[in-house]
Design a protein around this motif. Structure first.
Motif, short mmCIF file in Angstrom:
data_model
loop_
_atom_site.label_atom_id
_atom_site.label_comp_id
_atom_site.label_asym_id
_atom_site.label_seq_id
_atom_site.Cartn_x
_atom_site.Cartn_y
_atom_site.Cartn_z
N MET A 1 0.85 -1.20 0.00
CA MET A 1 0.00 0.00 0.00
C MET A 1 0.88 1.25 0.00
O MET A 1 1.89 1.30 0.70
N ARG A 2 0.49 2.23 -0.78
CA ARG A 2 1.27 3.45 -0.94
C ARG A 2 0.41 4.67 -0.65
O ARG A 2 -0.81 4.65 -0.88
N LEU A 3 1.03 5.74 -0.19
CA LEU A 3 0.30 6.99 0.00
C LEU A 3 -0.34 7.45 -1.30
O LEU A 3 -1.46 7.97 -1.32
N SER A 4 0.36 7.24 -2.40
CA SER A 4 -0.13 7.70 -3.69
C SER A 4 -1.28 6.87 -4.23
O SER A 4 -1.82 7.19 -5.30
N ASP A 5 -1.70 5.85 -3.50
CA ASP A 5 -2.89 5.08 -3.89
C ASP A 5 -4.18 5.85 -3.61
O ASP A 5 -5.24 5.46 -4.11
N PHE A 6 -4.10 6.92 -2.84
CA PHE A 6 -5.29 7.63 -2.38
C PHE A 6 -5.48 8.94 -3.15
O PHE A 6 -4.53 9.54 -3.64
N GLN A 235 7.37 11.82 -1.22
CA GLN A 235 8.40 12.19 -2.19
C GLN A 235 9.23 10.98 -2.60
O GLN A 235 9.60 10.82 -3.78
N GLU A 236 9.52 10.10 -1.64
CA GLU A 236 10.28 8.89 -1.94
C GLU A 236 9.48 7.97 -2.86
O GLU A 236 10.04 7.35 -3.78
N GLU A 237 8.18 7.87 -2.65
CA GLU A 237 7.33 7.09 -3.55
C GLU A 237 7.43 7.63 -4.98
O GLU A 237 7.53 6.84 -5.94
N LEU A 238 7.38 8.93 -5.12
CA LEU A 238 7.45 9.52 -6.45
C LEU A 238 8.79 9.25 -7.12
O LEU A 238 8.86 8.99 -8.34
N ARG A 239 9.87 9.30 -6.34
CA ARG A 239 11.20 9.01 -6.90
C ARG A 239 11.29 7.56 -7.37
O ARG A 239 11.85 7.26 -8.43
#
Length: 241
Positions: A1-6, A235-239
């Motif tokens: 699960m990722r923050l960017s899933d929301f 930010q790390e997810e985006l990288r």
């Protein structure tokens, strides 16, 4: 699960974005300095939590700025300190002085670029406006206790948010509920099936401070010690992507 899933973040405000514990301690200073024996910070916060949660359950329709004077009165009675109505009412207005955590404005401004931002808070609209000014961001929706006619952790609060998410083109599965309080937020959030993000502002302190113990500990899916840490994780997810 990722923050960017929301698609959206729903926030508790006080304790998560606004440093309500420091605000309470400062707002109560003229009371606590008159108590016969010295009180620890946690003694003050825990007593406040008990009286506040009891009053919120008893008068869920009462705006927070009118509920806090009753809390002040009960604390005076508990600690054997005299009080005037003017002192009680002054404490009711103290929310306007409660400071934002230093990382909250910048973090919210960053997150606004990627998520819709929602407030779900035990506050009245007039008091929240002062806090919103400190947070320096425009929220996509503000659901206050004054609007809902109830205080978290009552079911009515999350029911109210569920009923209005469609106005934003959202469903509960699209929302990550982001909060410090286990009692007010993560416990009812679990009941309503929300994915939870714990902002652990009290990570270097014992106990629950200005919130009641939740009993059985709720579950959550993310934990960060600050809003700044949440931003770093995103930010790390985006990288990585």
């Amino acid at each position: 699960m990722r923050l960017s899933d929301f698609k959206a973040l729903s926030f508790d405000c006080y304790g998560t974005l606004i440093d309500w514990e420091s605000g309470m301690i400062e707002g109560l200073r003229t009371l606590t300095e008159r108590v016969e024996r010295p009180l620890t910070r946690d003694e003050i916060l825990q007593a406040h939590a008990r009286h506040e949660s009891q009053q919120q359950a008893q008068t869920p329709w009462k705006p927070y700025r009118e509920l806090l004077p009753i809390v002040y009165k009960r604390l005076c009675e508990q600690w054997g300190v005299s009080y005037t109505n003017a002192q009680c009412e002054e404490y009711g207005r103290s929310v306007q002085n409660w400071p934002a955590f230093v990382d909250s404005p910048g973090a919210l401004q960053y997150l606004k670029k990627y998520f819709k931002l929602i407030i779900l808070s035990n506050v009245d609209n007039r008091s929240f406006q002062h806090s919103n000014d400190k947070l320096q961001v425009e929220f996509d929706a503000i659901y206050s206790a004054e609007d809902m006619g109830a205080y978290k952790p009552a079911d009515k609060t999350f029911e109210y948010m569920n009923a209005h998410l469609g106005d934003l083109g959202l469903e509960p599965k699209d929302v990550l509920h982001t909060a410090e309080s286990m009692f007010h937020d993560h416990e009812p959030g679990n009941r309503f099936g929300y994915t939870g993000c714990h902002i652990y502002r009290r990570h270097d302190q014992k106990g629950f401070g200005a919130t009641m113990t939740p009993g059985t500990m709720p579950t959550f899916d993310f934990r960060f010690n600050s809003m700044a840490d949440m931003v770093k994780a995103h930010q790390e997810e985006l990288r990585e992507a």
